[in-house]
Scaffold this motif. Structure first.
Motif, short mmCIF file in Angstrom:
data_model
loop_
_atom_site.label_atom_id
_atom_site.label_comp_id
_atom_site.label_asym_id
_atom_site.label_seq_id
_atom_site.Cartn_x
_atom_site.Cartn_y
_atom_site.Cartn_z
N ALA A 321 -20.79 66.65 -47.45
CA ALA A 321 -21.73 66.68 -48.39
C ALA A 321 -23.25 66.63 -47.56
CB ALA A 321 -21.67 65.73 -49.55
N TYR A 322 -24.09 67.17 -48.27
CA TYR A 322 -25.73 66.96 -47.72
C TYR A 322 -25.59 67.69 -46.36
CZ TYR A 322 -25.90 64.57 -52.22
OH TYR A 322 -25.95 64.14 -53.31
N HIS A 323 -24.61 68.57 -46.04
CA HIS A 323 -25.02 69.09 -44.55
C HIS A 323 -24.63 70.61 -44.57
CE1 HIS A 323 -24.67 64.88 -43.56
NE2 HIS A 323 -25.14 65.22 -42.22
N GLU A 324 -25.11 71.39 -44.00
CA GLU A 324 -24.95 72.86 -43.78
C GLU A 324 -24.27 73.37 -42.51
OE1 GLU A 324 -27.62 76.97 -44.44
OE2 GLU A 324 -28.41 74.99 -44.26
N LEU A 325 -23.34 74.26 -42.68
CA LEU A 325 -22.63 74.55 -41.36
C LEU A 325 -23.33 75.63 -40.87
CD1 LEU A 325 -18.76 74.97 -41.02
CD2 LEU A 325 -20.23 76.87 -40.63
N VAL A 326 -23.62 75.61 -39.63
CA VAL A 326 -24.22 76.83 -38.84
C VAL A 326 -23.50 77.12 -37.79
CG1 VAL A 326 -26.38 77.22 -37.26
CG2 VAL A 326 -26.54 75.47 -39.01
N GLY A 327 -23.38 78.53 -37.86
CA GLY A 327 -22.22 79.11 -36.97
C GLY A 327 -21.04 79.33 -37.92
N SER A 328 -19.80 79.98 -36.88
CA SER A 328 -18.57 80.25 -37.41
C SER A 328 -17.64 79.20 -37.78
CB SER A 328 -17.77 81.20 -36.49
OG SER A 328 -16.43 81.50 -37.07
N GLU A 329 -17.39 79.13 -39.20
CA GLU A 329 -16.54 78.02 -39.69
C GLU A 329 -15.00 78.26 -38.93
OE1 GLU A 329 -14.76 80.35 -43.64
OE2 GLU A 329 -15.85 78.38 -43.77
N THR A 330 -14.79 79.39 -38.26
CA THR A 330 -13.38 79.43 -37.76
C THR A 330 -13.59 79.38 -36.33
OG1 THR A 330 -12.73 80.87 -39.70
CG2 THR A 330 -11.49 81.10 -37.63
N VAL A 331 -12.73 78.51 -35.74
CA VAL A 331 -12.57 78.41 -34.33
C VAL A 331 -11.25 78.90 -33.92
CG1 VAL A 331 -12.73 76.87 -32.39
CG2 VAL A 331 -14.19 76.52 -34.37
N VAL A 332 -10.87 79.70 -32.65
CA VAL A 332 -9.83 80.19 -32.31
C VAL A 332 -9.68 79.86 -30.88
CG1 VAL A 332 -10.00 82.26 -33.88
CG2 VAL A 332 -10.94 82.22 -31.64
N CYS A 333 -8.36 80.16 -30.62
CA CYS A 333 -7.71 79.70 -29.24
C CYS A 333 -7.63 80.97 -28.46
CB CYS A 333 -6.56 78.93 -29.29
SG CYS A 333 -5.76 78.48 -27.75
N TYR A 334 -8.27 81.13 -27.34
CA TYR A 334 -8.16 82.27 -26.54
C TYR A 334 -7.14 81.92 -25.41
CZ TYR A 334 -12.85 83.68 -28.11
OH TYR A 334 -13.74 84.07 -29.04
N SER A 335 -6.82 83.14 -24.86
CA SER A 335 -5.58 83.27 -23.65
C SER A 335 -5.69 82.38 -22.71
CB SER A 335 -5.21 84.51 -23.40
OG SER A 335 -6.22 85.23 -23.11
N ASP A 336 -6.99 82.18 -22.28
CA ASP A 336 -7.25 81.40 -20.92
C ASP A 336 -7.40 79.98 -21.51
OD1 ASP A 336 -9.52 81.12 -22.45
OD2 ASP A 336 -11.28 81.77 -21.13
N GLY A 337 -6.70 79.48 -22.62
CA GLY A 337 -6.88 78.08 -22.97
C GLY A 337 -8.16 77.32 -23.19
N THR A 338 -9.10 78.13 -23.74
CA THR A 338 -10.38 77.70 -24.01
C THR A 338 -10.64 77.94 -25.67
OG1 THR A 338 -11.81 79.96 -23.80
CG2 THR A 338 -11.30 78.02 -21.95
N TRP A 339 -11.39 77.18 -26.31
CA TRP A 339 -11.60 77.37 -27.86
C TRP A 339 -13.12 78.14 -28.06
CZ3 TRP A 339 -8.36 75.93 -31.26
CH2 TRP A 339 -7.72 74.59 -30.93
N SER A 340 -12.87 78.85 -28.97
CA SER A 340 -14.26 79.75 -29.54
C SER A 340 -15.38 78.90 -29.59
CB SER A 340 -14.02 80.73 -30.27
OG SER A 340 -13.51 79.99 -31.43
N GLN A 341 -16.52 79.33 -29.66
CA GLN A 341 -17.71 78.33 -29.90
C GLN A 341 -17.53 77.61 -31.31
OE1 GLN A 341 -21.32 80.59 -29.92
NE2 GLN A 341 -22.80 78.67 -30.14
N THR A 342 -17.96 76.29 -31.38
CA THR A 342 -17.88 75.57 -32.40
C THR A 342 -19.16 75.61 -33.36
OG1 THR A 342 -18.37 73.62 -31.26
CG2 THR A 342 -15.88 74.15 -31.40
N PRO A 343 -18.97 75.38 -34.56
CA PRO A 343 -20.14 75.26 -35.44
C PRO A 343 -20.86 73.82 -35.23
CG PRO A 343 -18.29 75.22 -36.58
CD PRO A 343 -17.58 75.27 -35.27
N VAL A 344 -21.74 73.89 -35.82
CA VAL A 344 -22.60 72.50 -36.11
C VAL A 344 -23.09 72.20 -37.62
CG1 VAL A 344 -24.74 71.49 -35.35
CG2 VAL A 344 -23.69 72.99 -33.80
N CYS A 345 -22.85 71.03 -38.18
CA CYS A 345 -23.17 70.63 -39.02
C CYS A 345 -24.55 69.78 -39.30
CB CYS A 345 -22.16 69.70 -39.80
SG CYS A 345 -20.42 70.38 -40.19
N LYS A 346 -25.63 70.58 -39.83
CA LYS A 346 -26.90 69.95 -39.61
C LYS A 346 -27.16 69.39 -41.02
CE LYS A 346 -29.81 74.00 -40.80
NZ LYS A 346 -30.81 74.58 -40.52
N GLU A 347 -28.08 68.23 -41.17
CA GLU A 347 -28.60 67.97 -42.44
C GLU A 347 -29.26 68.78 -43.24
OE1 GLU A 347 -30.93 64.43 -41.52
OE2 GLU A 347 -29.43 63.34 -40.88
#
Length: 420
Positions: A321-347
């Motif tokens: 509560a009282y925070h806004e999600l910036v970026g994509s809310e979905t994070v996926v796993c790539y074939s090279d073993g890395t995560w896609s860019q993560t979102p940020v929760c700002k006030e």
């Protein structure tokens, strides 16, 4: 005597029909305070009751008179007369709310959330009941980042979602090829993601027999038949069966097969004006390959955010509560073993400090928080007078105490100290 037996036989043959006829129940005369209607002791199923209300009251539905229908022993809506300054629930398409009441008292603040893929128009999420009407007409409109229906994929079906014509950003859909077809020659299932208003590239479902080498016996000779850019090419061969040349089976679509012909080995491939390509290679390079999240190690930790949904190939986050999600809310796993860019929760909120508004006769119950985009009315000590607070870009905008009619016309001036 014959008629009596006939009736007995009908009772035996058609019990369900007779039960259905008797199951329909009548309605009793409802109690109606502060209203009136034509009184009948019993109302048969399907009978209408029309009523109106005394002065200072109105029906709990639209209009100054109302109709309720007897439906198998119950009224389609309970006839009731409410204070004329009360409000019935607003009708807001694509909105969700947990305030399920027939009506609301004057001064009630009605708050809604928009369905996935929709957002509040002008960031307005609340409206207030004032003198029998809502101070603001709330609207949930389509977000620019939402996607329409996914593209039609030949020989495939969507398997994890019922049909709908709008999908929120970051929606992940999985499709599966029909029997005899695969994606990129390996998988029968694949995912597509809604990214910034568009669906990710779709890998087509290809026939598992497309482009394969087929051995055909013709007059004692073995021939190789291949699809080409200009029809089919048939070549004679006196060597071994071409489906098992060199001890390996056919590699399928786009494969090169060695053929022995008179002691020489030749290569045959599907072509389009003589070029040699591997079918599906461009499809694989057009988008990152997604794999199971178990191959990407520890889950990303987002301050003030939590994982609210877990899929085979994705994680979905939501802010507290009282925070806004910036970026994509979905994070996926790539074939090279890395995560896609993560979102940020700002006030994303405003703080109401009652001391800041001393002398304006605004009634508070202590310091309060307002979510971004929230609108709220505070009483000013006089009937029908209130002050409107709005939280926009984490800054408060506050009007002077005004009559509800001035609020509706937008004629209330803003306090000079509200911008601090």
């Amino acid at each position: 005597m014959y008629i009596r037996y006939l009736g007995f036989l009908l009772l035996i043959w058609f019990p369900d029909l007779l039960h259905a006829q008797s199951a329909k129940q009548s309605c009793r005369t409802p109690r109606l305070d502060n209203g009136y209607f034509e009184t009948v002791e019993i109302y048969p199923d399907g009978q209408s009751l029309i009523y109106a209300c005394d002065k200072g009251h109105k029906p709990a539905v639209e209009g100054w008179w109302a109709t309720s229908i007897c439906e198998n022993g119950n009224w389609s809506h309970t006839p009731q007369c409410i204070d004329e300054k009360a409000c019935i629930p607003p009708n807001i398409p694509h909105a969700e709310h947990n305030q399920e009441q027939d009506w609301y008292k004057e001064g009630h603040v009605f708050r809604v959330s928009c369905q996935k893929g929709y957002e509040h128009k002008d960031r307005n999420a609340t409206t207030t009941c004032s003198n029998g009407a809502w101070t603001l007409q709330l609207v949930c409109e389509k977000t620019s980042s939402a996607c329409g229906e996914p593209p039609k994929i030949p020989h495939a079906v969507i398997i994890n979602q019922e049909y709908q014509d709008l999908f929120a950003a970051d929606s992940v859909l999985q499709y599966e090829c029909e029997e005899g077809f695969t994606v990129e020659g390996v998988d029968t299932k694949k995912t597509i993601i809604c990214i910034s208003g568009n669906w990710s590239t779709v890998s087509p479902c290809r026939s598992t027999g497309s482009g394969s080498t087929v051995g055909v016996t013709n007059g004692g000779h073995t021939t190789s038949t291949k699809p080409t850019g200009r029809g089919k090419e048939t070549r004679p061969s006196t060597g071994p069966d071409e489906s098992t040349v060199g001890g390996r089976g056919s590699t399928g679509s786009g494969s090169t097969v060695g053929v022995t012909n008179g002691g020489h080995t030749t290569s045959t491939q599907p072509t389009g004006r003589g070029s040699s390509t591997t079918s599906g290679s461009n499809d694989r390079n057009s988008q990152p390959l997604l794999i199971s999240i178990g191959n990407c190690g520890d889950r990303p930790v987002i301050p003030n955010g939590d994982v609210v949904e877990t899929g085979d190939k994705y994680l979905k986050y939501k802010c507290v509560a009282y925070h806004e999600l910036v970026g994509s809310e979905t994070v996926v796993c790539y074939s090279d073993g890395t995560w896609s860019q993560t979102p940020v929760c700002k006030e994303s909120f405003c703080v109401i400090n009652p001391a800041q508004f001393a002398g304006y006769n605004i009634q508070f119950y202590g310091s309060e928080y307002m979510e971004e985009g929230e609108r709220k009315y505070y009483n000013c000590g006089w009937q029908y007078f209130s002050s409107l607070f709005e939280c926009t870009n984490q800054r408060l905008s506050v009007t002077r105490c005004c009559h509800y009619s001035d609020h509706r016309r937008g004629q209330c001036k803003t306090l000079p100290l509200a911008s601090g």
